[in-house]
Design a protein around this motif. Structure first.
Motif, PDB file in Angstrom:
ATOM      1  N   GLY A 118     -29.485  32.063  79.554  1.00 36.74           N
ATOM      2  CA  GLY A 118     -29.624  31.112  80.646  1.00 36.74           C
ATOM      3  C   GLY A 118     -30.863  30.235  80.566  1.00 36.74           C
ATOM      4  N   MET A 119     -31.740  30.519  79.624  1.00 37.03           N
ATOM      5  CA  MET A 119     -32.993  29.764  79.534  1.00 37.03           C
ATOM      6  C   MET A 119     -32.746  28.355  78.999  1.00 37.03           C
ATOM      7  N   LEU A 120     -33.472  27.391  79.528  1.00 37.78           N
ATOM      8  CA  LEU A 120     -33.371  26.024  79.031  1.00 37.78           C
ATOM      9  C   LEU A 120     -34.059  25.882  77.684  1.00 37.78           C
ATOM     10  N   LEU A 121     -35.163  26.585  77.502  1.00 38.22           N
ATOM     11  CA  LEU A 121     -35.878  26.591  76.228  1.00 38.22           C
ATOM     12  C   LEU A 121     -36.007  28.021  75.752  1.00 38.22           C
ATOM     13  N   GLY A 122     -35.795  28.214  74.458  1.00 34.92           N
ATOM     14  CA  GLY A 122     -36.016  29.524  73.883  1.00 34.92           C
ATOM     15  C   GLY A 122     -37.491  29.708  73.566  1.00 34.92           C
ATOM     16  N   SER A 123     -37.856  30.894  73.119  1.00 29.74           N
ATOM     17  CA  SER A 123     -39.262  31.186  72.854  1.00 29.74           C
ATOM     18  C   SER A 123     -39.819  30.346  71.712  1.00 29.74           C
ATOM     19  N   VAL A 124     -39.003  30.081  70.691  1.00 37.02           N
ATOM     20  CA  VAL A 124     -39.497  29.298  69.546  1.00 37.02           C
ATOM     21  C   VAL A 124     -39.728  27.847  69.953  1.00 37.02           C
ATOM     22  N   SER A 125     -38.753  27.219  70.589  1.00 40.10           N
ATOM     23  CA  SER A 125     -38.929  25.813  70.977  1.00 40.10           C
ATOM     24  C   SER A 125     -40.059  25.665  71.983  1.00 40.10           C
ATOM     25  N   SER A 126     -40.231  26.642  72.854  1.00 38.25           N
ATOM     26  CA  SER A 126     -41.328  26.595  73.821  1.00 38.25           C
ATOM     27  C   SER A 126     -42.680  26.673  73.109  1.00 38.25           C
ATOM     28  N   GLN A 127     -42.807  27.562  72.140  1.00 33.01           N
ATOM     29  CA  GLN A 127     -44.066  27.664  71.392  1.00 33.01           C
ATOM     30  C   GLN A 127     -44.337  26.390  70.601  1.00 33.01           C
ATOM     31  N   LEU A 128     -43.283  25.810  70.039  1.00 33.18           N
ATOM     32  CA  LEU A 128     -43.465  24.580  69.257  1.00 33.18           C
ATOM     33  C   LEU A 128     -43.902  23.419  70.142  1.00 33.18           C
ATOM     34  N   ALA A 129     -43.416  23.389  71.373  1.00 31.68           N
ATOM     35  CA  ALA A 129     -43.827  22.327  72.301  1.00 31.68           C
ATOM     36  C   ALA A 129     -45.330  22.335  72.517  1.00 31.68           C
ATOM     37  N   HIS A 130     -45.941  23.498  72.373  1.00 32.23           N
ATOM     38  CA  HIS A 130     -47.383  23.625  72.566  1.00 32.23           C
ATOM     39  C   HIS A 130     -48.189  23.525  71.281  1.00 32.23           C
ATOM     40  N   HIS A 131     -47.601  23.892  70.136  1.00 29.38           N
ATOM     41  CA  HIS A 131     -48.404  24.051  68.927  1.00 29.38           C
ATOM     42  C   HIS A 131     -47.993  23.212  67.718  1.00 29.38           C
ATOM     43  N   ALA A 132     -46.896  22.479  67.778  1.00 26.97           N
ATOM     44  CA  ALA A 132     -46.465  21.678  66.630  1.00 26.97           C
ATOM     45  C   ALA A 132     -47.547  20.664  66.265  1.00 26.97           C
ATOM     46  N   ARG A 133     -47.691  20.405  64.983  1.00 27.49           N
ATOM     47  CA  ARG A 133     -48.739  19.504  64.486  1.00 27.49           C
ATOM     48  C   ARG A 133     -48.203  18.098  64.201  1.00 27.49           C
ATOM     49  N   CYS A 134     -46.990  17.816  64.631  1.00 27.90           N
ATOM     50  CA  CYS A 134     -46.382  16.497  64.475  1.00 27.90           C
ATOM     51  C   CYS A 134     -45.448  16.293  65.667  1.00 27.90           C
ATOM     52  N   PRO A 135     -44.868  15.105  65.811  1.00 27.64           N
ATOM     53  CA  PRO A 135     -43.906  14.919  66.896  1.00 27.64           C
ATOM     54  C   PRO A 135     -42.760  15.931  66.801  1.00 27.64           C
ATOM     55  N   LEU A 136     -42.309  16.394  67.950  1.00 30.49           N
ATOM     56  CA  LEU A 136     -41.274  17.419  68.039  1.00 30.49           C
ATOM     57  C   LEU A 136     -40.092  16.880  68.834  1.00 30.49           C
ATOM     58  N   LEU A 137     -38.897  17.105  68.310  1.00 30.12           N
ATOM     59  CA  LEU A 137     -37.663  16.763  69.005  1.00 30.12           C
ATOM     60  C   LEU A 137     -36.904  18.062  69.241  1.00 30.12           C
ATOM     61  N   ILE A 138     -36.615  18.357  70.498  1.00 27.90           N
ATOM     62  CA  ILE A 138     -35.866  19.562  70.853  1.00 27.90           C
ATOM     63  C   ILE A 138     -34.475  19.118  71.290  1.00 27.90           C
ATOM     64  N   ILE A 139     -33.466  19.593  70.567  1.00 28.91           N
ATOM     65  CA  ILE A 139     -32.082  19.183  70.815  1.00 28.91           C
ATOM     66  C   ILE A 139     -31.407  20.175  71.760  1.00 28.91           C
ATOM     67  N   ARG A 140     -30.827  19.627  72.796  1.00 28.83           N
ATOM     68  CA  ARG A 140     -30.037  20.437  73.735  1.00 28.83           C
ATOM     69  C   ARG A 140     -28.621  19.871  73.709  1.00 28.83           C
ATOM     70  N   THR A 141     -27.661  20.724  73.362  1.00 27.72           N
ATOM     71  CA  THR A 141     -26.289  20.244  73.199  1.00 27.72           C
ATOM     72  C   THR A 141     -25.484  20.268  74.477  1.00 27.72           C
ATOM     73  N   GLY A 142     -25.878  21.048  75.460  1.00 24.89           N
ATOM     74  CA  GLY A 142     -25.078  21.199  76.662  1.00 24.89           C
ATOM     75  C   GLY A 142     -24.058  22.302  76.525  1.00 24.89           C
ATOM     76  N   ASP A 143     -23.979  22.920  75.332  1.00 22.37           N
ATOM     77  CA  ASP A 143     -23.032  24.019  75.106  1.00 22.37           C
ATOM     78  C   ASP A 143     -23.606  25.352  75.507  1.00 22.37           C
ATOM     79  N   GLU A 144     -24.876  25.388  75.923  1.00 24.43           N
ATOM     80  CA  GLU A 144     -25.506  26.652  76.262  1.00 24.43           C
ATOM     81  C   GLU A 144     -24.822  27.286  77.457  1.00 24.43           C
ATOM     82  N   SER A 145     -24.769  28.598  77.462  1.00 24.74           N
ATOM     83  CA  SER A 145     -24.152  29.315  78.589  1.00 24.74           C
ATOM     84  C   SER A 145     -25.143  29.534  79.690  1.00 24.74           C
TER      85      SER A 145
END
Length: 145
Positions: A118-145
């Motif tokens: 049910g989470m909108l962001l998983g643990s990996v994408s959440s960590q990357l939002a804070h620590h990535a060293r370049c621009p980050l694109l997080i893809i959400r397909t809408g298929d999540e349950s």
């Protein structure tokens, strides 16, 4: 005449629908920018042992990640963009943060195959939002349950 390096897109894959969508986006972005794609899959040893005392098939973790990587590389072959794969042992977020140091763009799915659907962001994408060293694109397909 100065030679510029190609635009590098790093995409994290784990076999989820979201990571497949991230890779598809990465391929298209690399095409638009005359770039290349690095597809990264990671694996790690589990932090806990089996309560029943069963031995873990440690080779299976690496083998499963390699299968996911190979399947994704095969799926996007012949797209007109240089695509290479990397299999990394270790935490997925840490591996992607490290890979982001050489990237112009990092792309991941909003959430992977973890248990909290049910989470909108998983643990990996959440960590990357804070620590990535370049621009980050997080893809959400809408298929999540």
């Amino acid at each position: 005449m100065a030679i510029s390096s190609p635009f590098v897109v790093v995409v994290g894959v784990d076999g989820s629908t979201e990571s497949q969508a991230a890779l598809d986006w990465g391929i298209q972005e690399a095409k638009l920018r005359n770039g290349q794609v690095i597809v990264l899959a990671s694996w790690h040893y589990p932090y806990v042992t089996d309560a029943a005392g069963q031995a873990w098939d440690y080779a299976g973790f690496e083998r499963d990640a390699q299968t996911i990587l190979n399947d994704e590389l095969e799926r996007v072959a012949d797209q007109g963009v240089p695509v290479t794969g990397r299999l990394v042992e270790g935490n997925a977020a840490a591996a992607l943060v490290e890979a982001s140091r050489e990237a112009d763009l990092l792309i991941v799915g909003s959430r992977g195959l973890g248990g909290f659907t049910g989470m909108l962001l998983g643990s990996v994408s959440s960590q990357l939002a804070h620590h990535a060293r370049c621009p980050l694109l997080i893809i959400r397909t809408g298929d999540e349950s």
